[in-house]
Design a protein around this motif. Structure first.
Motif, PDB file in Angstrom:
ATOM      1  N   GLN A 142      -6.775  -5.044  -7.871  1.00 18.44           N
ATOM      2  CA  GLN A 142      -5.424  -4.678  -8.292  1.00 18.44           C
ATOM      3  C   GLN A 142      -4.776  -3.744  -7.275  1.00 18.44           C
ATOM      4  OE1 GLN A 142      -3.890  -5.724 -11.110  1.00 18.44           O
ATOM      5  NE2 GLN A 142      -5.612  -6.831 -12.021  1.00 18.44           N
ATOM      6  N   ILE A 143      -3.540  -4.008  -6.940  1.00 18.55           N
ATOM      7  CA  ILE A 143      -2.796  -3.094  -6.091  1.00 18.55           C
ATOM      8  C   ILE A 143      -2.446  -1.847  -6.903  1.00 18.55           C
ATOM      9  CG2 ILE A 143      -0.543  -4.094  -6.651  1.00 18.55           C
ATOM     10  CD1 ILE A 143       0.258  -3.628  -3.715  1.00 18.55           C
ATOM     11  N   GLY A 144      -2.385  -0.703  -6.263  1.00 17.68           N
ATOM     12  CA  GLY A 144      -2.165   0.551  -6.964  1.00 17.68           C
ATOM     13  C   GLY A 144      -0.773   0.675  -7.558  1.00 17.68           C
ATOM     14  N   GLU A 145      -0.657   1.508  -8.577  1.00 20.07           N
ATOM     15  CA  GLU A 145       0.614   1.705  -9.268  1.00 20.07           C
ATOM     16  C   GLU A 145       1.681   2.262  -8.327  1.00 20.07           C
ATOM     17  OE1 GLU A 145       3.388   1.543 -12.204  1.00 20.07           O
ATOM     18  OE2 GLU A 145       1.341   0.759 -12.299  1.00 20.07           O
ATOM     19  N   GLY A 146       1.281   3.175  -7.443  1.00 17.63           N
ATOM     20  CA  GLY A 146       2.244   3.743  -6.517  1.00 17.63           C
ATOM     21  C   GLY A 146       2.843   2.699  -5.587  1.00 17.63           C
ATOM     22  N   ALA A 147       1.993   1.792  -5.110  1.00 18.53           N
ATOM     23  CA  ALA A 147       2.476   0.728  -4.233  1.00 18.53           C
ATOM     24  C   ALA A 147       3.383  -0.237  -4.996  1.00 18.53           C
ATOM     25  CB  ALA A 147       1.296  -0.023  -3.626  1.00 18.53           C
ATOM     26  N   LEU A 148       3.008  -0.558  -6.221  1.00 15.95           N
ATOM     27  CA  LEU A 148       3.847  -1.432  -7.042  1.00 15.95           C
ATOM     28  C   LEU A 148       5.235  -0.833  -7.243  1.00 15.95           C
ATOM     29  CD1 LEU A 148       1.546  -2.801  -9.897  1.00 15.95           C
ATOM     30  CD2 LEU A 148       2.652  -4.110  -8.082  1.00 15.95           C
ATOM     31  N   GLU A 149       5.269   0.446  -7.512  1.00 15.45           N
ATOM     32  CA  GLU A 149       6.552   1.115  -7.735  1.00 15.45           C
ATOM     33  C   GLU A 149       7.394   1.088  -6.458  1.00 15.45           C
ATOM     34  OE1 GLU A 149       9.439   2.963 -10.049  1.00 15.45           O
ATOM     35  OE2 GLU A 149       7.559   1.965 -10.615  1.00 15.45           O
ATOM     36  N   ALA A 150       6.738   1.264  -5.307  1.00 15.06           N
ATOM     37  CA  ALA A 150       7.459   1.255  -4.034  1.00 15.06           C
ATOM     38  C   ALA A 150       8.009  -0.135  -3.697  1.00 15.06           C
ATOM     39  CB  ALA A 150       6.543   1.738  -2.914  1.00 15.06           C
ATOM     40  N   LEU A 151       7.388  -1.183  -4.258  1.00 14.03           N
ATOM     41  CA  LEU A 151       7.777  -2.557  -3.940  1.00 14.03           C
ATOM     42  C   LEU A 151       8.752  -3.159  -4.950  1.00 14.03           C
ATOM     43  CD1 LEU A 151       4.206  -3.822  -3.003  1.00 14.03           C
ATOM     44  CD2 LEU A 151       6.153  -3.771  -1.421  1.00 14.03           C
ATOM     45  N   LYS A 152       9.139  -2.420  -5.972  1.00 17.30           N
ATOM     46  CA  LYS A 152       9.848  -3.010  -7.113  1.00 17.30           C
ATOM     47  C   LYS A 152      11.210  -3.599  -6.750  1.00 17.30           C
ATOM     48  CE  LYS A 152      11.925   1.378  -8.601  1.00 17.30           C
ATOM     49  NZ  LYS A 152      11.993   2.365  -9.705  1.00 17.30           N
ATOM     50  N   ASN A 153      11.846  -3.133  -5.675  1.00 12.66           N
ATOM     51  CA  ASN A 153      13.159  -3.652  -5.295  1.00 12.66           C
ATOM     52  C   ASN A 153      13.115  -4.543  -4.058  1.00 12.66           C
ATOM     53  OD1 ASN A 153      14.594  -2.403  -7.380  1.00 12.66           O
ATOM     54  ND2 ASN A 153      14.778  -0.499  -6.234  1.00 12.66           N
ATOM     55  N   ALA A 154      11.915  -4.901  -3.611  1.00 14.37           N
ATOM     56  CA  ALA A 154      11.776  -5.700  -2.394  1.00 14.37           C
ATOM     57  C   ALA A 154      11.799  -7.191  -2.718  1.00 14.37           C
ATOM     58  CB  ALA A 154      10.482  -5.342  -1.670  1.00 14.37           C
ATOM     59  N   SER A 155      12.233  -7.982  -1.739  1.00 12.50           N
ATOM     60  CA  SER A 155      12.134  -9.435  -1.867  1.00 12.50           C
ATOM     61  C   SER A 155      10.695  -9.841  -1.558  1.00 12.50           C
ATOM     62  CB  SER A 155      13.081 -10.117  -0.882  1.00 12.50           C
ATOM     63  OG  SER A 155      12.612  -9.978   0.446  1.00 12.50           O
ATOM     64  N   PRO A 156      10.272 -11.035  -1.979  1.00 15.59           N
ATOM     65  CA  PRO A 156       8.909 -11.478  -1.661  1.00 15.59           C
ATOM     66  C   PRO A 156       8.600 -11.465  -0.166  1.00 15.59           C
ATOM     67  CG  PRO A 156       9.813 -12.850  -3.393  1.00 15.59           C
ATOM     68  CD  PRO A 156      10.931 -11.944  -2.934  1.00 15.59           C
ATOM     69  N   ARG A 157       9.569 -11.822   0.657  1.00 15.61           N
ATOM     70  CA  ARG A 157       9.332 -11.800   2.103  1.00 15.61           C
ATOM     71  C   ARG A 157       9.051 -10.373   2.576  1.00 15.61           C
ATOM     72  NH1 ARG A 157      14.020 -14.375   5.345  1.00 15.61           N
ATOM     73  NH2 ARG A 157      13.107 -16.268   4.417  1.00 15.61           N
ATOM     74  N   GLU A 158       9.832  -9.417   2.073  1.00 16.09           N
ATOM     75  CA  GLU A 158       9.621  -8.014   2.442  1.00 16.09           C
ATOM     76  C   GLU A 158       8.303  -7.492   1.883  1.00 16.09           C
ATOM     77  OE1 GLU A 158      14.306  -6.604   2.514  1.00 16.09           O
ATOM     78  OE2 GLU A 158      13.240  -6.790   0.627  1.00 16.09           O
ATOM     79  N   MET A 159       7.964  -7.952   0.676  1.00 13.90           N
ATOM     80  CA  MET A 159       6.690  -7.534   0.083  1.00 13.90           C
ATOM     81  C   MET A 159       5.516  -7.934   0.960  1.00 13.90           C
ATOM     82  SD  MET A 159       7.056  -8.512  -3.939  1.00 13.90           S
ATOM     83  CE  MET A 159       8.271  -7.765  -5.027  1.00 13.90           C
ATOM     84  N   ARG A 160       5.518  -9.166   1.428  1.00 11.60           N
ATOM     85  CA  ARG A 160       4.400  -9.667   2.219  1.00 11.60           C
ATOM     86  C   ARG A 160       4.219  -8.825   3.479  1.00 11.60           C
ATOM     87  NH1 ARG A 160       1.491 -14.079   2.068  1.00 11.60           N
ATOM     88  NH2 ARG A 160       2.818 -14.864   0.377  1.00 11.60           N
TER      89      ARG A 160
END
Length: 325
Positions: free
Chosen positions: A271-289
């Motif tokens: 599982q990816i950490g909660e902090g990282a998930l929160e940081a990624l919440k407004n990113a597009s899938p391309r930006e996430m990758r």
């Protein structure tokens, strides 16, 4: 929350004839002494490899719900695909999917969806970027009379590939450009119609090939520049940005895919950490990758085996185009 990539399904395979051997042999025999050497080689290879290719379909209902969980904003096209798969299960019928057009913002995951669909159905995946084209030759081939001419992507996928029904993605169809003498989308008028696709003629090889089983996925950001006859040949889906919960699931799916594709991924938790998930919440899938892959490296440089929120960078010189929810 899903942690696994979409599984490669066990497929039922029948054989489909993608071209007529007699027609190829006739074309080869009709070549003159000064004929294009590449064309002669192409015909010889077609005769040597034979004309039968796998035409596959899942042997049971595939894990479409898992893919919807990983790509929640693609639920509409996946629900329609589920219906078509259901029709051909436990019968001799082949899977028939109408060409699909996915409309949505850049980086929202349209091409990733196409790759995962190919994996879900157990077939091959091919990609064509229309934004880089100035002519339609990449789809339909160029005449053998031209210097350095070669067959197009469709011919290559069917004749040199193993499958009669691969997924072919035509990316950014709205950005295709051409000159006044050649329509870059011209080949699609025939390829997107089942009947005419069965006798599609590549301009290089000049022998009919059966492209009637190809699964077409087109993507676009703006439908206004797509000709109406092309639009009418496809099922059109507007793909919305994921909501906050959907974005978190997509981030976890991308994390799991990257983690599972590398030996070093075993160092990191499932599982990816909660902090990282929160940081990624407004990113597009391309930006996430991009951000997650760099996040793995940042964590290791710091001697850690878990990505934290501080490892996620999304600015990249302020080029990011945020997606709101």
């Amino acid at each position: 929350m899903t942690t696994a990539m979409v599984k490669q399904e066990i497929a039922v395979a029948s054989f489909s004839q993608v071209y007529d051997l007699d027609q190829v042999e006739t074309a080869l025999n009709d070549l003159g002494e000064g004929a294009n050497d590449a064309l002669r080689t192409t015909y010889e290879k077609m005769l040597k490899t034979g004309n039968l290719r796998f035409c596959v379909k899942p042997n049971r209902m595939p894990s479409i719900d898992d893919l919807i969980d990983a790509l929640p904003n693609f639920a509409d096209p996946l629900d329609d695909i589920r219906k078509q798969v259901a029709l051909c299960l436990e019968t001799e019928d082949r899977l028939e999917l109408m060409p699909i057009l996915l409309l949505g913002d850049p980086g929202i995951g349209k091409t990733h969806f196409a790759k995962q669909l190919a994996r879900l159905l157990g077939t091959a995946y091919h990609y064509v970027a229309m934004s880089s084209l100035t002519a339609g030759w990449i789809l339909s081939g160029a005449s053998s009379q031209w210097k350095n001419a070669k067959p197009g992507k469709v011919f290559d996928a069917l004749v040199n590939g193993s499958y009669a029904n691969p997924v072919i993605t035509v990316d950014e169809i709205d950005k295709a450009t051409g000159d006044s003498q050649y329509d870059p989308l011209g080949a699609l008028y025939a390829l997107l119609e089942h009947d005419t696709a069965q006798t599609f003629i590549d301009e290089f090889a000049e022998v009919p090939i059966n492209a009637g089983h190809v699964i077409w996925i087109a993507t676009a950001n703006d439908e206004r520049s797509i000709p109406e006859p092309i639009m009418n040949r496809m099922n059109v889906y507007e793909i919305p940005p994921p909501d906050r919960d959907g974005a978190r699931r997509i981030a976890q799916s991308i994390y799991a895919e990257i983690r599972g594709a590398h030996n070093w991924g075993l160092r990191f938790p499932e599982q990816i950490g909660e902090g990282a998930l929160e940081a990624l919440k407004n990113a597009s899938p391309r930006e996430m990758r991009r951000a997650i892959l760099n996040g793995f490296g940042a964590a290791r440089i710091d001697g850690r085996d878990e990505i934290g929120g501080g490892d996620i960078r999304l600015d990249y010189g302020n080029r990011r185009r945020p997606i709101g929810f």
